[in-house]
Write a protein that holds these residues in place. Sequence first.
Motif, mmCIF file in Angstrom:
data_model
loop_
_atom_site.group_PDB
_atom_site.id
_atom_site.type_symbol
_atom_site.label_atom_id
_atom_site.label_comp_id
_atom_site.label_asym_id
_atom_site.label_seq_id
_atom_site.Cartn_x
_atom_site.Cartn_y
_atom_site.Cartn_z
ATOM 1 N N TRP A 148 0.524 -1.159 0.175
ATOM 2 C CA TRP A 148 -0.426 -0.016 -0.029
ATOM 3 C C TRP A 148 0.640 1.028 -0.102
ATOM 4 O O TRP A 148 0.436 2.077 -0.445
ATOM 5 C CB TRP A 148 -1.356 -0.124 1.434
ATOM 6 N N GLN A 149 2.409 1.311 0.199
ATOM 7 C CA GLN A 149 2.797 1.749 0.668
ATOM 8 C C GLN A 149 3.481 2.347 -0.458
ATOM 9 O O GLN A 149 3.745 4.233 -1.523
ATOM 10 C CB GLN A 149 4.054 1.773 1.324
ATOM 11 N N CYS A 181 -7.798 6.072 -1.848
ATOM 12 C CA CYS A 181 -6.377 6.770 -1.852
ATOM 13 C C CYS A 181 -6.257 6.766 0.099
ATOM 14 O O CYS A 181 -6.093 6.321 0.553
ATOM 15 C CB CYS A 181 -5.819 7.142 -2.433
ATOM 16 N N TYR A 202 -4.920 4.868 3.163
ATOM 17 C CA TYR A 202 -4.232 5.117 4.070
ATOM 18 C C TYR A 202 -4.391 5.642 5.008
ATOM 19 O O TYR A 202 -3.746 5.198 6.471
ATOM 20 C CB TYR A 202 -3.702 6.304 2.943
ATOM 21 N N GLU A 209 -2.465 5.771 8.447
ATOM 22 C CA GLU A 209 -1.419 6.608 7.377
ATOM 23 C C GLU A 209 -2.111 8.028 7.419
ATOM 24 O O GLU A 209 -1.289 7.915 5.659
ATOM 25 C CB GLU A 209 -0.071 5.914 6.743
ATOM 26 N N VAL A 254 -0.033 10.557 5.236
ATOM 27 C CA VAL A 254 0.472 10.553 3.339
ATOM 28 C C VAL A 254 -0.492 10.920 2.389
ATOM 29 O O VAL A 254 -0.126 11.328 1.630
ATOM 30 C CB VAL A 254 0.366 9.148 2.947
#
Length: 299
Positions: free
Chosen positions: A85-86, A110, A114, A119, A122
């Motif tokens: 996913w990063q 997206c 995230y 996260e 991001v």
Amino acid sequence: MSCCSAGQPPARSPPLSAALAPITSMLDTAAEQMMVNKDFQAAFDTCDRGLKSLDGMEPEDNRCEEFRAGFCILGIQALAELNQWQDVLSWVLQQYEHQENIPARIMQMCVLLYSKVGEPAVMQEAARVWLLWPLNSGVSGFRTVAELYLLHILVPLGHGEEARELIAGEVGSAAFTEDQRQTALDVVEEKERRDQEAPCNPNVSPSSEITAHPQGGVIHKLAAMLRFLYRKVMMCHSGSFPLRRLFLAALLIYMLFFRLDPALPSSFMWISKLYQLLRQMWTTMFAPYYQALAQSKEL
């Protein structure tokens, strides 16, 4: 940037049906590899090849961009399944080059991805740039992106001041009605109030109720309220319980579970508002009961 280039002489381009036939086939293959075969790496590789095949093709009726979005959606899902996913945001930017060019539905995916992996920061800059781009305010998914940016990025990160500026500014005016803007401000203030309170469980984030399952606490409250309502209804003949409050509670419960979809991000604002109303009614209805119970324990 991978894009459908324009300006080539039409005579050099193959007929549209012949040019799009392999693209359509690759998109179908990627979907089959993803959904049927569960071969996520093969699905991503097929999407990547399909996107490269779109280079040099002249668009017609936006079909080229529709295929690009389809490959990107499947590619994002494949990367998520591969636990890569990063790499999603950077891969998407390879296809659209600039953040403001990303389609609304891909931006939504997206942000949710995230946020799901913990996260959200991001996507903060990308979503902010996308929302502030003037041409995006007219697209169909603008309001949903604004809601996701508010509820899944700004609120969990504790950026209350930026959230207020978003709601009161041009983005809030374009995305929300006046009532929705007020409710959004209430959500931000509630989050700040909870952050100031010391959590009972140090292992639980004070924003977990907002970011994870905001309707979970409401369900527990409603279950407890229904038990009390049942007992009170049994005493209705004595006149000690006003029926209009029962009807109001029934109406709120009906609106919450049958007229709203708690799974939609846009429903959270209204769930929060209904929860506040239910909490006020709970205090009004049952405060005397708890006071009497406390006094009896002191005796």
